[in-house]
Design a protein around this motif. Sequence first.
Motif, short mmCIF file in Angstrom:
data_model
loop_
_atom_site.label_atom_id
_atom_site.label_comp_id
_atom_site.label_asym_id
_atom_site.label_seq_id
_atom_site.Cartn_x
_atom_site.Cartn_y
_atom_site.Cartn_z
N GLY A 155 25.26 82.33 25.75
CA GLY A 155 26.13 83.49 25.70
C GLY A 155 27.55 83.23 26.14
N CYS A 156 27.84 82.02 26.59
CA CYS A 156 29.21 81.67 26.95
C CYS A 156 30.08 81.60 25.70
CB CYS A 156 29.25 80.33 27.67
SG CYS A 156 28.72 80.38 29.40
N PRO A 157 31.37 81.97 25.81
CA PRO A 157 32.26 81.89 24.64
C PRO A 157 32.50 80.45 24.24
CG PRO A 157 33.53 82.38 26.61
CD PRO A 157 32.09 82.46 27.00
N GLU A 158 32.77 80.25 22.96
CA GLU A 158 33.02 78.91 22.45
C GLU A 158 34.41 78.45 22.88
OE1 GLU A 158 32.59 76.42 18.26
OE2 GLU A 158 32.40 78.60 18.31
N LYS A 159 34.55 77.18 23.21
CA LYS A 159 35.84 76.64 23.58
C LYS A 159 36.68 76.40 22.34
CE LYS A 159 36.42 73.77 26.85
NZ LYS A 159 36.47 72.50 27.59
N ASP A 160 38.00 76.50 22.50
CA ASP A 160 38.90 76.27 21.38
C ASP A 160 39.03 74.78 21.07
OD1 ASP A 160 39.40 78.96 21.06
OD2 ASP A 160 41.09 78.95 22.45
N ASP A 161 39.02 73.95 22.13
CA ASP A 161 39.16 72.52 21.90
C ASP A 161 37.79 71.87 21.74
OD1 ASP A 161 39.45 73.08 25.03
OD2 ASP A 161 38.36 71.19 24.73
N TYR A 162 37.78 70.62 21.32
CA TYR A 162 36.52 69.93 21.02
C TYR A 162 36.05 69.06 22.17
CZ TYR A 162 32.94 67.75 18.16
OH TYR A 162 31.74 67.33 17.65
N ASP A 163 36.76 69.14 23.30
CA ASP A 163 36.32 68.34 24.43
C ASP A 163 34.97 68.83 24.89
OD1 ASP A 163 38.63 66.91 24.37
OD2 ASP A 163 39.65 68.11 25.91
N ASP A 164 34.01 67.93 24.93
CA ASP A 164 32.65 68.31 25.32
C ASP A 164 32.39 67.78 26.71
OD1 ASP A 164 29.59 67.13 25.42
OD2 ASP A 164 29.76 69.12 24.56
N PRO A 165 31.64 68.56 27.44
CA PRO A 165 31.38 69.99 27.35
C PRO A 165 31.89 70.64 28.61
CG PRO A 165 29.44 68.88 28.18
CD PRO A 165 30.57 67.88 28.14
N TRP A 166 31.58 71.91 28.82
CA TRP A 166 31.84 72.51 30.13
C TRP A 166 30.77 72.00 31.07
CZ3 TRP A 166 32.32 78.24 28.23
CH2 TRP A 166 33.51 78.38 27.52
N VAL A 167 31.18 71.47 32.16
CA VAL A 167 30.21 70.94 33.12
C VAL A 167 30.46 71.55 34.47
CG1 VAL A 167 29.31 68.86 34.24
CG2 VAL A 167 30.06 68.76 31.88
N THR A 168 29.42 72.05 35.10
CA THR A 168 29.55 72.55 36.45
C THR A 168 28.73 71.67 37.37
OG1 THR A 168 27.64 74.02 36.32
CG2 THR A 168 29.75 74.89 35.58
N THR A 169 29.13 71.55 38.59
CA THR A 169 28.39 70.72 39.55
C THR A 169 27.63 71.61 40.51
OG1 THR A 169 30.34 70.64 40.97
CG2 THR A 169 30.02 68.83 39.42
#
Length: 347
Positions: free
Chosen positions: A333-347
């Motif tokens: 359900g998170c919005p899609e990122k505009d750039d192609y850098d993968d990915p969103w990472v949380t620690t």
Amino acid sequence: MTTRKQGRRPTTIYSVAQLAGVSIATVSRVLQGTRATSPQTRANVLAAVQELDYVPLQAARSLAVHRHEAHGIIVPDLIGPYYSELLMGYESAAAELGQSVVIVVAHPSEEATRAVRLSSRVDGIVVANSTISDDAAVSLAQRTPVVLLARPTVAGCDAVSAENFQSARALTEHLLVHGRCRLSFVGDPDGSPDVQERYLGFVAAMDASGEAEMGPTVKAGFRERSGADVAAQVVGEATRPEALVCANDELALATMKALQHFGVRIPGDIAIVGWDDVMTARYVSPGLTTVRQPLYELGRAAATRLHERIAGAPTAPEPLILPTELVLRTSCGCPEKDDYDDPWVTT
């Protein structure tokens, strides 16, 4: 140079590493010349070798000390990205240590027998997942050094694994933050120790939430062929779950594809998350939210720890647990990122 006293046990590479203040892998690299090390490190290692009068394994053959210079590993299968990445890391570290690798795929009917046979061909064995029972692992450890991989430790064995419980709890809590209240776990908690820990993390997050409703566990195999059955079961439920927490990415991706075939919107109708962060997870649509576990590093850690045990290091009292990372894409359900850098990472 000091000399060995009569009757004293031969010095091990572990003793050399302790005196030089480096790892056993570094000692191996210096002695074998397989990788560049700093002049100071090399000098420290060679000084420790001289002081302890250490005889390397290669020279020890002339003293009738038998070594195979091979590491064994027992795995349940060789299919899928999980084991390919794991084995690449394992072989990489073993090669740096001058060891060959013998791989055995375990079959439940003959697991203990195959493990014993393997022990006569190698200097130590890594046992991955639930390939042999705890009792068989304890018995095997009495014959040869044993490191358990992705499973809890037992007496006489070292253990290396990735963190599962807290990451599974965080992944579940993330779905709850998205407003998904009815969640189901997909997979077989009894199928492997690490999946059991993920399930317990899922349950802990659900129990801690005052509004969440835990749907029935959808038991399924861990391969993609199970996805169609999972989707059919979910679609057929009178009250569908709002999110599925899958035991691994292969199962999650196959389930997502099958649900889309039934006309279910992901994540609009049902959110889906997985585990492992296989390469495909970042290229499908929607991108799969998952947990990245360091499979290559796990393989390397297991090979390194096994080499330490073979060299004389004592059994570690606690398992080595490598950290995992929550990877947020769009299937949750998170919005899609505009750039192609993968990915969103949380620690």
